[in-house]
Write an enzyme that holds these catalytic residues in place. Structure first.
Site, mmCIF file in Angstrom:
data_model
loop_
_atom_site.group_PDB
_atom_site.id
_atom_site.type_symbol
_atom_site.label_atom_id
_atom_site.label_comp_id
_atom_site.label_asym_id
_atom_site.label_seq_id
_atom_site.Cartn_x
_atom_site.Cartn_y
_atom_site.Cartn_z
ATOM 1 C CG ASP A 413 -1.879 1.085 1.336
ATOM 2 O OD1 ASP A 413 -1.654 2.122 0.687
ATOM 3 O OD2 ASP A 413 -2.882 0.920 2.055
ATOM 4 C CG HIS A 414 3.043 4.144 -3.160
ATOM 5 N ND1 HIS A 414 3.828 5.002 -2.416
ATOM 6 C CD2 HIS A 414 3.737 3.908 -4.304
ATOM 7 C CE1 HIS A 414 4.931 5.286 -3.081
ATOM 8 N NE2 HIS A 414 4.904 4.630 -4.227
ATOM 9 N NE ARG A 415 -4.054 3.897 1.376
ATOM 10 C CZ ARG A 415 -5.230 3.406 1.754
ATOM 11 N NH1 ARG A 415 -6.271 4.195 1.891
ATOM 12 N NH2 ARG A 415 -5.378 2.111 1.981
#
Ligand code: CAO
Length: 441
Positions: A413-415
């Protein structure tokens, strides 16, 4: 006593016994020219009958469910002063030709699969005849047949929609805005943590597959339905990136095979999955952001290390969870994965055996593959995909050596996890698998 006009079903082509599917007015309503009176639905089209003159509805002669045809009386109308001029000039009980009134746009909509014969250019206009009687007023929804049909298909109540078109006419955009607004309210009510994403997607394409060849409709299993909903949400909600890495498992595989030979008589079989679990627990300790969940604006960092693994079962995908992997040896992990995988295949997994996972491994290595992009199992932030190990030539500085390479595909998850951290995590796992003694450090 004022004069009434008899509004009749106009020329609707060759149709007889056309069902009335909607009546849009009621006695006492003040109606305008072009306002829809009733909707008829033949097997080929939905058609609105618009009012040829303005006035007040005095009596309705048709109801939903009736079958009708050209010339049948729809209602009795007391024409209003201006609009009734043309009608009032006609003698009582005498039909006024449709063409004598203001021209109305064709108002038909073909249903899917409608065949070649076109419906008559719409209910050009309802026929009018005069009679006598008395008056009152009210407002009703004003929309074309196609817009009404669109609203019906979406289950939207047209009477609740405010029109933004000319004379307050309800447009397709109004229906969309109404449904979008309802959905957004429902989503907000359902989950305050949903993030409020609005996709505004096109409706799913409807295809009559049987038109193109034989088909069989097979209902989805309960598990497939549940996982489909979860996967779709995770796919849409998580800005995910998949990072690929090769792990050299030549020594590890030799070690595994020798252990399996040693333990053959005891019936213990170590699988690559057990080693992957152990290596993942070590990596999760080193990279705490991978052992986390995003909740509102904060990251929940877990201090336990439960790892799920995707198990392929006849009814669909299940994810059993091994608890406290960091505190277990590879043999114990292997025994547990094999027991849980069997329970999953037999449909006997308990809900608590599928809960509490921090990270998931999806291994299709026993089947094949050279890489894939697994979907994160929310609310986790990463998943490790494992494909089939294969011998590959690896340059050792002097020559190519045959090495057993395991393809790793980790989606993050790039967040929470950026590319540099993701690549470091992958490289670390590859390092552990390359020399498993490192898991003890
Ligand atoms: N490369 C090459 N061979 C591999 C391998 C890999 N990465 N991983 C496993 N294998 C081999 C095993 O060594 C075993 O061979 P032997 O019987 O000769 O020892 C064989 O493949 C079968 O392994 P397995 O399936 O019994 O054991 P496992 O621990 O690898 O997998 C489980 C267990 C439950 C993960 C597996 O049965 C399964 O369901 N896999 C599919 C998961 C899945 O569907 N993932 C996709 C999810 S997203 O849609």
């Amino acid at each position: 006593m004022s004069q009434l006009v008899e509004i009749k079903v106009p020329d609707i082509g060759d149709y007889q016994d056309v069902p009335v599917i909607e009546v849009h007015v009621q006695p006492g309503d003040q109606i305008e020219v072009d306002q829809s009176l009733v909707t008829l639905e033949s097997d080929k089209a939905t058609m609105d009958v618009p009012a040829p003159v303005a006035g007040i509805v005095r009596e309705i002669k048709l109801k939903v469910g009736d079958s009708t045809a050209e010339g049948a009386t729809i209602l009795l109308l007391e024409p209003s002063a201006v609009a009734s001029v043309a009608a009032a000039k006609q003698p009582s009980h005498q039909a006024v030709s449709a063409g004598a009134e203001k021209q109305v746009q064709p108002a038909t909509e073909s249903t899917p699969n409608s065949s070649t014969k076109p419906v008559q250019p719409a209910l050009a206009q309802a026929k009018v005849a005069s009679v006598s009687t008395a008056t009152t007023t009210s407002q009703i929804s004003h929309a074309s047949p196609s817009v009404r049909k669109f609203a019906r298909e979406l289950g939207a109540d047209i009477t609740q929609i405010t029109g933004t078109g000319p004379k307050g006419r309800i447009l397709q955009l109004d229906v969309q805005a109404y449904v979008k607004n309802l959905m957004s309210q429902t989503r907000q009510a359902a989950s305050s943590t949903s993030g409020g994403a609005e996709l505004n997607l096109l409706p799913w394409p409807k295809v009559d597959f049987a038109k193109f060849g034989p088909i069989e409709a097979r209902p989805l299993s309960r598990i497939k339905k549940i996982s489909a909903a979860n996967l779709a949400r995770n796919w849409v909600m998580i800005p995910a990136v998949t990072y690929h890495e090769n792990a050299d498992v030549t020594e590890l595989e030799a070690f595994r095979l020798s252990l399996n030979k040693e333990n053959e008589k005891m019936g213990i079989k170590l699988t690559l999955l057990a080693f992957l679990m152990k290596a993942s627990a070590v990596a999760l300790k080193k990279f705490p952001e991978f052992n986390a969940s995003l909740e509102d604006d904060q990251l929940i960092l877990k201090q336990y290390f439960h790892i799920g693994f995707a198990a392929d079962t006849p009814n669909g995908l299940l994810v059993p969870v091994i608890r406290d992997v960091d505190q277990k040896g590879v043999v114990e992990i292997a025994q547990e994965t094999s027991q849980l995988a069997k329970l999953a295949r037999d449909g006997k997994l308990k809900p608590e055996q599928m809960q509490g996972s921090c990270f998931t491994i999806s291994s299709v290595g026993g089947i094949g593959g050279t890489g894939f992009a697994p979907i994160i199992n929310a609310p986790e932030v990463a998943i490790l995909g494992v494909s089939k190990t294969a011998y590959q030539p690896v340059w050792d500085g002097k020559q190519f050596q045959p090495r057993l390479i395991m393809p790793l595909s980790m989606t993050a998850d790039h967040r929470v996890i950026d590319g540099a951290m993701a690549t470091r995590f992958n490289a670390f796992i590859a390092q552990l698998l390359g020399d498993f003694r490192r898991t003890m450090l």
